[in-house]
Design an enzyme around this catalytic site. Structure first.
Site, PDB file in Angstrom:
ATOM      1  CD  GLU A   1      -3.560  -6.291   3.998  1.00  0.00           C
ATOM      2  OE1 GLU A   1      -3.674  -7.002   2.969  1.00  0.00           O
ATOM      3  OE2 GLU A   1      -2.701  -5.396   4.101  1.00  0.00           O
TER       4      GLU A   1
ATOM      5  CD  GLU B   1      -2.905  -1.216   2.290  1.00  0.00           C
ATOM      6  OE1 GLU B   1      -2.370  -1.445   3.396  1.00  0.00           O
ATOM      7  OE2 GLU B   1      -4.122  -1.071   2.143  1.00  0.00           O
TER       8      GLU B   1
END
Ligand code: NAI
Length: 699
Positions: free
Chosen positions: A125, A105
């Site tokens: 995640e 990210e």
């Protein structure tokens, strides 16, 4: 500060430096933002490279900060990414080795990305019951394309950088470096080349469209629903990525955040995060420091080529460790060898194992009838008949022949490891290694620590278990160790439920709905009802006042031992594992109930689940209190890895914590009122009572 700042000519280089994987902990985040500020303030600097030192670009969140306020302290990851985007000078991410989660990210927030080949790229995640929470669901589809991005987000699996770079039209990587070694230099050159480019490109400004979005997301949802029925996160990944195609970037970000925050509080995500930590914690033994020297294990001997011996041997062969197997007779060796071969051949047939790998593994296996052939082995695991007399003979022989320092392990499931150790003159080298059947498949290994087991022996066995890909949990010596001692109470409750009005199918269904891989009666049929019978017969002698349902004994008297006899609580058709309810068994239960003068009552699924699960929990609390297990999370690992406890519930102790120990104790007190149950057993273990009274939890 865990980031380094250097200037090379006109390029500032910020290097994250938080081993082992440059987790984005608070001090790393501060290091990055400080570096950005310095670089932007320095007129000699024209562009910036952001990279990671050591073995990773970044593996994402810092697990040491998990759950602590530091994880959210400013600058949080969102603020760091914003600072990168807002840098007035171009920021080039130089990614290599590992670029995952928050690391990816962060890279996606940079103006440019240059990647080394061989870098594992992932947004994992979902494996913790979450979605990416720092823009991953909004930026990756823009950079990579909607479909590949959703695949990565929903699976959480890593993909190599060079494969991603081949996706037509992708904007994830602006450039691939020729090699990992040349990345730093190529990144510097790239940063110089783009130093004057304006406006700076941002992933957030890229278009995000799917030509048949509605149909595609519908397909994706159907697929995910089928595969992840007990987990909310995968479906939410689809929602978040869809929003990237339909909403403005900032609205999509807000939507992502909303989902992320909601998922954080779901029991499923809490359970998955608990397991993540529990797995790491299991290998840590409180009084055995991590730097305890380990013995060198290059070769292994296995005594007994039966059900367990063969499976145990396969674990080591799979890990490339040579095994010598000993039996009393050649026929037994041939039989054991035949089964190992058949197992491997089945894998080859299914395409799970290559022929040459199979041959390579078999070439590591040798057999013998003579103890003298074992003396060079670094470790020996005994898996002979479960009789103390036989174990005595074997361990005396091993003591005679094995070289000094060799580890002598027993796979006993019920016998006293201290007594076994005392058959030798080297009890410090003796340890239990309790594998679960089938030993080549089941992930769990209970490591039984005897009174005299040396610390370096324990440390070595824990390291070996990692090599053979087992989840090892240390247990002290007691009857049944952690797992089977608890299952006995679970089994006892199942018996009472039959006496009170349930059928085996009703109990199994309730437990399977709760999420157990198998209800208690199907499990009994699989393991063999005769095993429980033998244990109960022993208990009737040892603990004549302990209450037991006699229904299972009646079943065994009929010879219904389970799948191996084609009949147990259920009927079985040869070659199939389907459990078919049997009217005679149901009648047998009813007759027995009538003979006891019990009027059956309707028992709810809730009561079934609570009685069985809390029976595990109460026994586990005793186990913890006695120091047989050193932490509650170890008990969870035993049940998750060895007994089919549902992953999304995080193990019995985690489940009890989620229900609230106060509530658990309240239920136990209610069960104690039931005259057909065992009131003494339902006295909450002192540890449980104390935690409940103090409003605390196990974990
Ligand atoms: P098994 O009966 O399938 O195999 C035992 C093997 O040991 C036989 O092949 C026998 O010929 C050999 N043997 C017996 N005495 C011997 C001796 N003195 N020297 C060399 N070989 C000898 O039994 P299984 O099921 O493999 O159990 C072995 C051990 O593993 C037992 O201690 C058992 O409690 C334990 N165990 C069994 C589990 C299971 O699910 N079957 C699970 C966990 C542990």
């Amino acid at each position: 500060m865990t980031a380094k700042y250097e200037v090379h000519g006109s390029v500032a280089v910020i290097t994250m430096n938080n081993p082992p994987v440059n987790g984005l902990g608070h001090s790393t985040r501060v290091g990055i933002t400080d570096g950005l500020q310095k670089a932007n303030a320095d007129t000699a600097v024209k562009s910036i490279v952001l990279t990671g030192g050591g073995k990773a670009f970044s593996g994402g969140a810092d697990i040491k900060e998990f759950g602590s306020p530091k994880a959210l302290a400013e600058p949080n990851l969102l603020s760091v990414i914003l600072a990168v985007e807002n840098s007035s000078k171009p920021v080039v991410a130089a990614v290599h080795s590992v670029c995952m989660g928050g690391g990816l990210e962060l890279a996606l927030g940079c103006h440019y990305r240059i990647a080394a080949p061989g870098c594992s790229v992932a947004l994992p995640e979902v494996k913790l019951g979450l979605i990416p929470g720092a823009g991953g669901t909004q930026r990756l589809p823009r950079a990579l394309g909607v479909e590949p991005a959703l695949n990565m987000i929903v699976s959480g699996e890593p993909v190599k950088s060079e494969l991603l770079a081949q996706i037509p039209g992708q904007k994830l990587f602006d450039k691939m470096s020729a090699s990992a070694e040349s990345l730093a230099e190529e990144a510097l050159a790239y940063a110089q080349a783009v130093s004057d480019t304006r406006p700076l490109p941002l992933v957030r400004n890229l278009p995000c469209k799917h030509p048949n979005g509605d149909a595609y997301f519908q397909f994706a949802r159907n697929m995910v629903k089928g595969m992840a029925k007990n987990f909310p996160a995968p479906g939410k990944c689809v929602d978040a990525v869809e929003s990237a195609t339909k909403k403005k970037f900032d609205e999509g970000m807000a939507f992502e955040r909303e989902i992320f925050t909601a998922l954080m509080f779901t029991p499923e995500s809490r359970s998955l995060r608990h397991i993540f930590m529990a797995e790491r914690a299991a290998s840590k033994i409180p009084d055995v420091p991590e730097d305890t020297p380990k013995r060198d294990i290059q070769s292994v001997a296995v005594i007994g080529a039966g059900t367990m011996g063969g499976g145990i041997a396969m674990n080591f062969l799979n890990a490339g460790i040579p095994v010598k197997m000993l039996e009393m007779k050649q026929e037994a060796l041939d039989k054991g060898l035949g089964i190992i071969r058949k197992n491997y051949e089945a894998q080859v047939k299914k395409g799970k194992l290559k022929q040459d790998k199979y041959e390579q593994r078999m070439s590591l296996l040798t057999t013998t009838l003579s103890y003298d052939d074992l003396k060079e082995a670094d470790m020996v695991i005994e898996a002979v008949f479960e009789e103390m007399g036989v174990k005595e003979k074997v361990f005396k022989e091993l003591d005679r022949v094995m070289k000094p320092g060799a580890i002598l392990a027993s796979n006993t499931s019920t016998l006293d490891v201290n007594q076994i150790a005392a058959f030798t003159k080297r009890p410090q080298d003796v340890v239990g290694m309790h594998f679960f059947s089938p030993a080549n498949v089941m992930k769990l290994l209970e490591v039984i620590r005897g009174e005299k087991t040396a610390k370096d022996v324990l440390a070595t066995v824990m390291a070996v278990s990692k090599k053979i890909r087992k989840t090892a949990v240390v247990s002290g010596v007691c009857d049944g160790f952690i797992g089977n001692r608890m299952i006995e109470q679970y089994g006892r409750q199942s018996g009472f439920l039959l006496d009170e009005g349930c059928t085996p199918a009703q109990v199994d269904k309730a437990m399977e709905k709760f999420g157990m891989a198998m209800g208690p009666f199907r499990m009994g049929d699989l393991a063999g009802n005769d095993i429980g019978w033998a244990i109960r017969k022993r208990r009737y002698q040892e603990k004549p006042n302990m209450k037991y349902s006699k229904t299972a004994d009646l079943l065994c008297e009929k010879g219904r031992f389970g799948q191996k006899t084609g009949a147990g609580w259920y009927d079985y058709v040869p070659g199939k594992r389907d459990a078919i309810p049997n009217a005679e068994v149901v009648k047998m239960i009813e007759d027995h109930r009538a003979a006891l003068g019990i009027t059956p009552r309707k028992i709810s699924d809730d009561e079934i689940v609570q009685r069985l699960v809390y029976a595990l929990v109460n026994e586990a609390a005793h186990i913890l209190e006695e120091g047989i297990a050193s932490k509650a999370s170890d008990i969870d690992m035993v049940y998750l890895m060895g007994y089919g406890f549902p992953i999304y519930r995080g193990g019995p102790m985690n489940y009890a914590d989620q229900v609230g120990l106060f509530n658990v104790v309240q239920s136990m007190q209610r069960f104690a009122q039931n005259p057909l149950d065992d009131a003494a057993f339902w006295q909450p273990a002192p540890l449980l009572a104390k935690l409940a009274a103090e409003g605390k939890s196990f974990n």
